[in-house]
Design an enzyme around this catalytic site. Structure first.
Site, mmCIF file in Angstrom:
data_model
loop_
_atom_site.group_PDB
_atom_site.id
_atom_site.type_symbol
_atom_site.label_atom_id
_atom_site.label_comp_id
_atom_site.label_asym_id
_atom_site.label_seq_id
_atom_site.Cartn_x
_atom_site.Cartn_y
_atom_site.Cartn_z
ATOM 1 N N TYR A 31 19.874 19.234 44.901
ATOM 2 C CA TYR A 31 20.991 18.949 44.007
ATOM 3 C C TYR A 31 20.651 19.465 42.614
ATOM 4 O O TYR A 31 19.574 19.147 42.090
ATOM 5 C CB TYR A 31 21.237 17.440 43.970
ATOM 6 N N ASP A 49 13.873 23.319 39.319
ATOM 7 C CA ASP A 49 14.678 22.236 38.756
ATOM 8 C C ASP A 49 13.785 20.993 38.758
ATOM 9 O O ASP A 49 13.612 20.330 39.776
ATOM 10 C CB ASP A 49 15.929 22.036 39.614
ATOM 11 N N LYS A 70 16.188 13.468 32.613
ATOM 12 C CA LYS A 70 15.660 12.143 32.930
ATOM 13 C C LYS A 70 14.513 11.710 32.004
ATOM 14 O O LYS A 70 14.776 11.228 30.914
ATOM 15 C CB LYS A 70 15.256 12.092 34.402
HETATM 16 N N1 HOZ Z 1 22.649 12.108 40.506
HETATM 17 C C1 HOZ Z 1 21.886 10.958 40.166
HETATM 18 C C2 HOZ Z 1 20.958 10.614 41.266
HETATM 19 N N2 HOZ Z 1 20.245 11.686 41.842
HETATM 20 C C3 HOZ Z 1 22.746 9.785 39.714
HETATM 21 C C4 HOZ Z 1 23.490 9.069 40.785
HETATM 22 C C5 HOZ Z 1 24.446 7.970 40.239
HETATM 23 O O1 HOZ Z 1 24.204 7.419 39.184
HETATM 24 O O2 HOZ Z 1 25.429 7.732 40.917
#
Ligand code: HOZ
Length: 432
Positions: A149, A244, A272
């Site tokens: 992702y 990433d 993060k």
């Molecule tokens: N994309 C983040 C986790 N890999 C955040 C998910 C969320 O807060 O819904």
């Protein structure tokens, strides 16, 4: 399994109201608990290794606001620094010295980064890096891996992990075919598939982007030789290699996965941890590539709140805490105790499980394993994970509400927290 004290009345009320106000009642999909069932918990406050919900239930937290809370929530040093910064104002929209301080820290820590640009999220960082890799190579196609992702930009929403995997969405309506036509995909940990894509699209692939350790399809580490193989192939093909490290940066080692595995990519994205709990992303790499970014060069990217003084302050303090001797050894010890304990309890109670950890990042699948890639991860028992998740919640342990998300520990987690977590897991796993 429900403990006497576990009440969720206020959470339910607030979430019911939220559903009329915001799509799905949330600001980001995974937290809606869609794949694990049950009502999501509405939180009130955080401190150290713990979170409290609006009904005053206390949980040991292994989400850590999806990674940033590596020193523990609301670390006193971070809060003090933020209070001082707050007195000077919340946003300048102009250069501030704090950007130099954090930039120097990032450049000193991350092997591939000679120059850095701050943005406001990991998604933004990945979007910018995509434009940059295309501009630098004058090629359009990119390779990403199934289950990885890289934020929610159109071009990356192909076989993506995190919320996309959690909700089982093959792709997203609204993404034009043209936007993803240049996105090629390969299974993670499969060098041959990457080699084949380069052969099929000679001199057309700008670069390969990946999570060097996958966290958005659950926790999947790279196999021996995979990262080195990608480095070799991309060099041979005149393409760029992009790590990433939004999740792994300053998480699995101070210098990220690239320091841990000794493989230096051309560009890196971060997020993060470097924001210490405030919204920050960053991307960086070799000076010759980064000099193409506006206003030094012609590749445009901008942001009103980028380099925000509060976000820079939280990031600086967090990195200062992390670079104290022993931080990563402590994270490794506590997380090893957690995951080895969980695997042992699960096996002892008759469940097929596999999993692992790297410093303060971990994951467990209800599968015999090993899990090499997203296809393997999808074979894990999601229904059992959902029951396990709910049971742990009721026992006072907050795990990521998706089997396709890695877990995170912090410097605030203690042996006693881990023992309590394992005792809770025993109760829940015995009942499944
Ligand atoms: N994309 C983040 C986790 N890999 C955040 C998910 C969320 O807060 O819904």
């Amino acid at each position: 399994m429900l403990t006497d004290t576990f009440k969720t009345t206020k959470s339910e009320e607030i979430f019911a109201a939220a559903q009329k106000l915001m799509p799905g009642g949330v600001s980001s999909p995974v937290r809606a608990f869609k794949s694990v069932g049950g009502q999501p918990i509405v939180f009130d406050r955080v401190k150290g290794a713990y979170i409290w919900d609006v009904d005053d239930n206390q949980y040991i937290d292994y989400v850590g606001t999806w990674g940033p809370a590596i020193c523990g929530h609301s670390h006193p040093d971070v809060i003090t620094a933020l209070r001082e910064a707050l007195d000077k104002g919340t946003s300048f929209g102009a250069p501030c010295q704090l950007e130099n301080v954090l930039a120097e820290m990032v450049i000193a820590a991350v092997p591939s980064i000679e120059m850095v640009r701050f943005v406001n999220s990991g998604t933004e960082a990945c979007m910018a890096v995509l434009r940059l890799m295309r501009a630098f190579t004058n090629r359009e196609k990119i390779i990403k891996f199934e289950g990885c992702y890289h934020g929610h930009a159109d071009m990356f929403l192909v076989k993506a992990g995190s919320g996309v995997a959690t909700l089982g969405l093959p792709d997203s309506p609204g993404v034009p075919k043209a936007a993803t036509a240049s996105t090629l995909t390969a299974p993670y940990n499969d060098l041959q598939a990457v080699q084949k894509l380069f052969e099929e699209h000679p001199d057309q692939i700008a670069g390969v982007i990946l999570e060097p350790v996958v966290g958005n399809a659950g926790f999947i580490p790279p196999e021996a030789g995979f990262l080195a193989g990608l480095r070799e192939i991309t060099r041979e093909q005149g393409a760029l290699l992009i790590f990433d490290e939004v999740m792994t940066g300053f998480r699995i080692a101070y210098g990220g996965a690239q320091a841990k595995y000794g493989i230096t990519p051309d560009l890196t994205t971060l997020g993060k941890v470097i924001g210490g709990g405030l919204p920050v992303g960053a991307y960086g790499g070799r000076q010759e590539i980064m000099s193409m970014i506006a206003p030094a060069g012609p590749v445009y990217q901008a942001g009103t709140l980028s380099g925000n003084p509060l976000a820079m302050t939280a990031g600086i303090k967090t990195l200062e805490l992390l670079r104290r001797p022993g931080s990563y050894e402590q994270l490794d010890q506590i997380t090893g105790k957690l995951i080895n304990g969980l695997l042992a309890v699960a096996k002892a109670t008759g469940h097929e499980v596999c999993g692992g950890h790297l410093s303060g990042m971990f994951g467990m699948f209800f599968a015999l394993g090993p899990v090499h890639n997203y296809e393997d991860a999808k074979q894990a028992d999601a229904a059992k994970f959902a029951k396990f998740h709910r049971g742990m919640l009721e026992q006072g342990v907050y795990l990521a509400p998706s089997q396709f998300e890695a877990g995170f520990t912090s410097l605030a987690h203690t042996d006693a927290d881990i023992e309590k977590t394992l005792a809770a897991a025993k109760v829940v796993l015995e009942s499944l």
